[in-house]
Design an enzyme around this catalytic site. Structure first.
Site, PDB file in Angstrom:
ATOM      1  CE  LYS A 112      -4.050  -2.199   0.764  1.00 38.27           C
ATOM      2  NZ  LYS A 112      -3.688  -3.621   0.844  1.00 38.27           N
TER       3      LYS A 112
HETATM    4  C1  LIG Z   1      -4.338  -4.736   0.407  1.00 33.58           C
HETATM    5  C2  LIG Z   1      -3.554  -5.986   0.355  1.00 33.58           C
HETATM    6  C3  LIG Z   1      -3.851  -6.987  -0.574  1.00 33.58           C
HETATM    7  C4  LIG Z   1      -5.013  -6.889  -1.532  1.00 33.58           C
HETATM    8  O1  LIG Z   1      -4.833  -5.880  -2.482  1.00 33.58           O
HETATM    9  P1  LIG Z   1      -6.096  -5.333  -3.322  1.00 33.58           P
HETATM   10  O2  LIG Z   1      -5.572  -4.200  -4.096  1.00 33.58           O
HETATM   11  O3  LIG Z   1      -7.096  -4.908  -2.284  1.00 33.58           O
HETATM   12  O4  LIG Z   1      -6.597  -6.448  -4.139  1.00 33.58           O
HETATM   13  C5  LIG Z   1      -3.043  -8.107  -0.609  1.00 33.58           C
HETATM   14  N1  LIG Z   1      -2.015  -8.255   0.245  1.00 33.58           N
HETATM   15  C6  LIG Z   1      -1.708  -7.320   1.165  1.00 33.58           C
HETATM   16  C7  LIG Z   1      -0.579  -7.571   2.100  1.00 33.58           C
HETATM   17  C8  LIG Z   1      -2.452  -6.151   1.239  1.00 33.58           C
HETATM   18  O5  LIG Z   1      -2.131  -5.224   2.148  1.00 33.58           O
END
Ligand SMILES: *Cc1c(COP(=O)(O)O)cnc(C)c1O
Length: 496
Positions: A112
């Site tokens: 993120k």
């Molecule tokens: C947010 C997240 C995901 C999922 O990503 P999306 O964009 O919501 O599909 C997968 N793994 C981790 C560690 C995340 O923080």
């Protein structure tokens, strides 16, 4: 480049407006009117560039109301060596035809950060461009990682306030510790008595509440979102698909022009959608593999064309994917409906009211020609972590392991051995307990999350991320846990 709503009842807007607002007025998501094309020669030219310059190449195509210098300022403040190390997104070869793209070298140890370190800078500039003098209140619903990454990105950013809601029993110890110790004059963090979908629904309701919006406007505030429904979250994610491809060419794993696969551990469908957009722009991609955990609503959807959120919700060891309503799927539906927004609006209403919908056979065919979907249970996830560590000395977190195992299922079913990049979305330290259980193949008895970090470090010799280790000594600043139905009033009563 202008942006339209996936539900068609909103005006064309600039990228700055889309970023400022997050959600369109009709409840839809903003999407670009068309996709700019990047040629193979442009991709080749990226080889010699650092990540920041690669980012500008891509961002500039979409955020056309920003100047190149403005974008440079944004990315250079976002992807600094202090925050991300020398290479923000290393591509690590693990087998001859599989490399792992580590997207977790940012300040909160999850992917993120790739978007949320940049978004506040894009947002601040957008506010100026729009002549917006109200304070932007960022509301975030989080399954764990978005919350911390958004807090870290927006903490003490002028003229913004950030309020985060997380499921109080649905995040890992480290994730919780990261959020409740967050410093900053403009931050608030609340646990809610519910799961991520409850939090997300609560935030969407607040966004849709016209009375609240009016009251806020009078007080000098405007809402926005840092969730992946915000275009400013998605566009930075397109960049690393190009960057990873270029690095695979550079490493000699593929030749320029070869089509490759990506496998993405998926929750809200934001990350994998960025890969689809990269493909629409001309990145040579064969297949996008959508990996889910036991909350396998997307696997069912991609395999049958029926989306049904009315099912049991599982709390898994990959909690950032514990989601039953994948918001960004709406953008894919829009893309495969050839921009028939009315159609999308009907499906989304049906999802809201009845909890399910079915897409046309034609749309399903289009989706299946681009995507493959598989899901992976808890036992398989741990088994994959243990086996890949034993066989290749490569340590994966639980989310990455879901992707890895889904790739194995794909290869078994299709015999397709195309070079594939596994997107690694979190540091193994973030889900330390499960990772230790996986490599020991037994139950972990240590309960202190920081003792667990040290245990994993002693065993694997991988260094604990500095910021994570430091959490142990930070004071807890945010203790409140609230019922879901008090989210709106909590927001209204606590604006600073
Ligand atoms: C947010 C997240 C995901 C999922 O990503 P999306 O964009 O919501 O599909 C997968 N793994 C981790 C560690 C995340 O923080």
């Amino acid at each position: 480049m202008l942006y339209v709503s996936t539900r068609g009842k909103s005006d064309l807007v600039s990228s700055a407006y889309a970023i400022n607002r997050g959600l369109a007025k009709d409840g839809g998501l903003f999407v670009p009117q068309s996709f700019p094309k990047i040629r193979l020669s442009d991709i080749k030219a990226m080889e010699k560039k650092p990540y920041t310059e690669r980012a500008i190449d891509v961002l500039f195509q979409f955020l056309t109301d920003y100047t190149e210098d403005e974008l440079r300022e944004c990315v250079e403040q976002a992807y600094t060596t202090i925050k991300f190390g020398d290479n923000p997104v290393p591509l690590v070869p693990v087998t001859a035809n599989t490399s792992v793209l580590e997207l977790w070298h940012g300040p909160t140890s999850a992917f993120k950060d790739m978007a949320l370190q940049l978004l506040p800078h894009l947002m601040t500039k957008a506010t100026q461009k729009n002549g917006e003098d109200r304070k932007v209140v960022i509301l975030v619903a989080t399954s764990g990682d978005t919350g911390k990454a958004a807090l870290e990105g927006f903490s003490d950013v002028q003229n913004t306030e950030i309020i985060v809601f997380y499921p109080s029993e649905g995040v890992s110890d480290i994730q919780k510790q990261q959020m409740i110790t967050q410093m900053g004059k403009n931050v608030q963090v609340y646990g809610i008595e519910g799961n991520f979908d409850d939090a997300q629904r609560g935030v969407k309701q607040i966004f849709g509440d016209e009375n609240m919006a009016r009251e806020l406007a009078e007080k000098g505030y405007v809402f926005s979102s840092a969730n992946s429904i915000n275009w400013g979250r998605l566009v930075p994610q397109i960049v690393y698909y190009f960057s990873a491809y270029v690095d695979a060419v550079k490493a000699g794993s593929i030749k320029l022009g070869d089509a490759i696969n990506f496998v993405v551990p998926t929750g809200n469908f934001g990350n994998i959608l960025a890969g689809y957009y990269a493909k629409l722009m001309g990145l040579p991609v064969e297949r996008l593999l959508c990996a889910s955990n036991s909350n396998n609503v997307l696997t069912d959807f991609i395999n049958t064309g029926i989306y049904d959120r009315k099912r049991e919700f599982y709390k898994t060891i990959s909690p950032s994917m514990d989601i039953l309503v994948s918001s960004n799927l709406e953008r894919l539906l829009y893309a495969v409906s050839d921009g028939d927004a009315e159609d999308v609006a009907v499906l989304m209403n049906k999802l809201n009211e009845e909890g399910n919908y079915k897409i046309s056979g034609e749309a399903l065919k289009k989706i299946q020609s681009q995507f493959f979907a598989a899901w992976v249970d808890e036992v398989e996830t741990k088994e994959a972590i243990g086996r890949v560590y034993a066989d290749h000395s490569y340590l994966m977190d639980t989310h990455t392991a879901v992707a890895w195992r889904a790739l194995e299922k794909y290869r078994f079913l299709t015999s397709d051995n195309t070079f594939t990049i596994v997107l690694s979305t979190a540091s193994p330290y973030k889900f330390c307990n499960s990772v230790l259980e996986a490599i020991h193949d037994n139950k972990e008895n240590e309960a202190n999350p920081f003792a667990l970090l040290r245990k994993l470090e002693a065993e694997t010799k991988l260094p604990i991320p500095i910021r994570m280790e430091a959490l142990e000594k930070l004071p807890v600043l945010h203790k409140q846990v609230i019922p879901v139905d008090q989210m709106a009033e909590t927001v209204m009563n606590n604006l600073k």
